[in-house]
Write an enzyme that holds these catalytic residues in place. Sequence first.
Site, PDB file in Angstrom:
ATOM      1  N   ARG A  71       0.845  -1.196   0.000  1.00  0.00           N
ATOM      2  CA  ARG A  71       0.000   0.000   0.000  1.00  0.00           C
ATOM      3  C   ARG A  71       0.876   1.239   0.000  1.00  0.00           C
ATOM      4  NH1 ARG A  71       1.172   2.209   4.663  1.00  0.00           N
ATOM      5  NH2 ARG A  71       1.324   0.974   6.577  1.00  0.00           N
ATOM      6  N   CYS A  99       3.319   6.990  10.510  1.00  0.00           N
ATOM      7  CA  CYS A  99       3.312   7.685   9.217  1.00  0.00           C
ATOM      8  C   CYS A  99       4.408   8.744   9.142  1.00  0.00           C
ATOM      9  CB  CYS A  99       1.952   8.311   8.931  1.00  0.00           C
ATOM     10  SG  CYS A  99       0.605   7.113   8.930  1.00  0.00           S
TER      11      CYS A  99
END
Length: 234
Positions: free
Chosen positions: A76, A182
């Site tokens: 992803r 992230c």
Amino acid sequence: MRSIRTEWLSKIDYGEAWDLQKKLVREIDREELGETLLLLEHPPTYTIGSDRHPEHLLYGAEELAKRGIALYEIDRGGDITYHGPGQLVGYPLLYLDAIGLDLHGYLRTLEEAIIRLLAEFGIEGGRKPEYTGVWVGDRKIAAIGVKFNKARTRRGFVTSHGFALNVKRGVEQEGFQGIIPCGITEYGVTSIESLTGLTLDVETIGRRIVPHFLDAFDSERVDESVIAARSLRS
């Protein structure tokens, strides 16, 4: 109006769910299966997306083993995130036509479904222009990372991967302390329970997000009995 099948898979290992997604993406591409939304929980897992920054994983192999946290490098978009108990994970496997395709619009629609769910609990979810996901103030409550699989039998893409929504109090500390989520250092994470003081069940939240998801994607629901988990995994 499109039709989307939904399925609650309970708790499932990340590797098994990833293999299942790839299998269903192929079937949706061949029009052997309709578009599908998988809802589930994972045991403690870190996943690293295509925007790889190994330095954002703060635990070494020994610490990961001690804590029982699995690690996957996956296909992803995005960097590193955490999946674990107390978190609702959703994998929409949807066909996006190449004509008029708006990949950013797909991400915004995923965010919108979560924002509408949070509003049920009096939580004002929002967006940060520079980041994907759903935020409550300066704390992230839902991470989003997706893949657009190019369809082989027709024009367009089939989506995979999806969102992870923090539901239970404590999920913020359980796994996020071992990473820089992230790659974002200036903001924290939160959960629905931490914000509301309620005691909630992840499966219940999964079922409550379905109407918001279907409405956001202008879809209707297919009877869950048509797509039993055991047939999905065969």
